[in-house]
Design an enzyme around this catalytic site. Structure first.
Site, PDB file in Angstrom:
ATOM      1  N   ASN A 125       0.795  -1.238  -0.068  1.00 46.84           N
ATOM      2  CA  ASN A 125      -0.078  -0.070   0.004  1.00 46.84           C
ATOM      3  C   ASN A 125       0.822   1.343   0.054  1.00 46.84           C
ATOM      4  O   ASN A 125       2.074   1.371   0.643  1.00 46.84           O
ATOM      5  CB  ASN A 125      -0.814   0.103   1.244  1.00 46.84           C
ATOM      6  CG  ASN A 125      -1.846   1.125   1.324  1.00 46.84           C
ATOM      7  OD1 ASN A 125      -2.477   1.497   0.305  1.00 46.84           O
ATOM      8  ND2 ASN A 125      -1.959   1.757   2.464  1.00 46.84           N
ATOM      9  N   SER A 128       4.778   6.747   2.353  1.00 52.25           N
ATOM     10  CA  SER A 128       5.509   5.533   2.788  1.00 52.25           C
ATOM     11  C   SER A 128       4.748   4.324   1.778  1.00 52.25           C
ATOM     12  O   SER A 128       3.658   4.296   1.624  1.00 52.25           O
ATOM     13  CB  SER A 128       5.200   4.995   4.025  1.00 52.25           C
ATOM     14  OG  SER A 128       5.472   6.161   5.006  1.00 52.25           O
ATOM     15  N   ASP A 146      -2.921   0.768   7.569  1.00 50.32           N
ATOM     16  CA  ASP A 146      -1.652   1.658   7.805  1.00 50.32           C
ATOM     17  C   ASP A 146      -0.622   1.249   8.478  1.00 50.32           C
ATOM     18  O   ASP A 146       0.405   1.788   8.849  1.00 50.32           O
ATOM     19  CB  ASP A 146      -1.788   3.291   7.458  1.00 50.32           C
ATOM     20  CG  ASP A 146      -2.958   3.578   6.520  1.00 50.32           C
ATOM     21  OD1 ASP A 146      -2.868   3.081   5.395  1.00 50.32           O
ATOM     22  OD2 ASP A 146      -3.681   4.515   6.727  1.00 50.32           O
ATOM     23  N   HIS A 150       0.848   5.400   1.145  1.00 54.84           N
ATOM     24  CA  HIS A 150       0.301   6.027   2.164  1.00 54.84           C
ATOM     25  C   HIS A 150       1.007   7.212   2.040  1.00 54.84           C
ATOM     26  O   HIS A 150       2.288   7.465   2.399  1.00 54.84           O
ATOM     27  CB  HIS A 150       0.172   5.300   3.517  1.00 54.84           C
ATOM     28  CG  HIS A 150      -0.516   6.237   4.403  1.00 54.84           C
ATOM     29  ND1 HIS A 150      -1.804   6.086   4.539  1.00 54.84           N
ATOM     30  CD2 HIS A 150      -0.078   6.765   5.544  1.00 54.84           C
ATOM     31  CE1 HIS A 150      -2.376   6.918   5.549  1.00 54.84           C
ATOM     32  NE2 HIS A 150      -1.270   7.256   6.322  1.00 54.84           N
TER      33      HIS A 150
END
Ligand code: GRF
Length: 221
Positions: free
Chosen positions: A110, A139, A148, A112
């Site tokens: 992911n 990140s 997250d 973020h």
């Protein structure tokens, strides 16, 4: 030659990070085949981008499912059926069910827009400004059930400008995101970034600290 890594992308919004991945592939920087772009929003720009270049798309409406778990089990089942080896969340704005994503441990990333572990969740730019941070960033992390919260593997940093507002900061960060995500995915396609015993590895060694985006790409911190 190993085959190009089969990647599925999940996106809820405009899809500029997906566009950056596609551009990197076009430039020959990413040995990847995009097998599916899936979304929970029928109007997501990411879907249009995918359609324009002939990548199969999928839209699932969360409201058509009894609960989050049922949605996620269906979604991740379909991702598996697509043949994807890696799932990239590029602006996929949903909390994920732990059981549904368990098979993807170490195979899902992911991006973020904060220097995690700071500012999980929403409004990251505003929160960084309100806190008076001198530095902000983005990140990329492996996804776990914690929002997250999975291990961070790479970061891009930028200094906060005096007096700038949320929108300006977001606008300045986005081009860094567009370098960070393809560079990180690239390290996975090259077999340099991996996952062993529930933790990230870099060149076969445990990754001690997130890689850092520099002028030449991603470097050990
Ligand atoms: C990006 O800021 C990303 O970091 C966050 O959601 C946004 C998605 O933007 N997770 P886009 O849809 O890729 O343009």
């Amino acid at each position: 030659m190993p085959h190009p890594l089969r990647i599925a992308v999940l996106a809820s919004g405009r899809g500029s990070n997906l566009a950056a991945l596609l551009a990197a592939r076009e430039r020959g920087e990413l040995a990847a085949e995009f097998v599916l772009v899936a979304s929970d929003k029928v109007q997501a720009g990411a879907l249009k981008l995918a359609e324009a270049v002939g990548i199969p798309t999928l839209v699932l409406d969360p409201k058509a499912y009894p609960d989050r778990r049922a949605f996620d089990l269906d979604l991740f089942g379909r991702l598996a059926a697509s043949g994807a080896e890696l799932v990239v969340l590029a602006g996929f704005m949903r909390i994920l069910d732990g059981e549904a994503i368990a098979p993807w441990a170490g195979r899902m990333l992911n991006i973020h827009p904060s220097l995690l572990p700071k500012y999980r969740g929403l409004h990251t730019h505003r929160r960084a400004l309100e806190a008076g941070d001198l530095e902000h960033g983005a990140s990329v992390h492996f996804v776990t059930a914690e929002l997250d919260g999975g291990p961070v593997v790479a970061q891009a940093r930028l200094p906060v400008e005096p007096g700038e507002d949320e929108q300006h900061l977001a606008q300045r960060l986005l081009p860094l995101e567009h370098r960070l995500l393809p560079a990180t995915v690239g390290l996975i396609t090259q077999g340099r970034l991996g996952w062993r015993d529930g933790a990230p590895t870099f060149d076969g060694q445990p990754l001690a600290a997130p890689l850092r985006l520099g002028p030449q790409g991603l470097l050990p911190a």
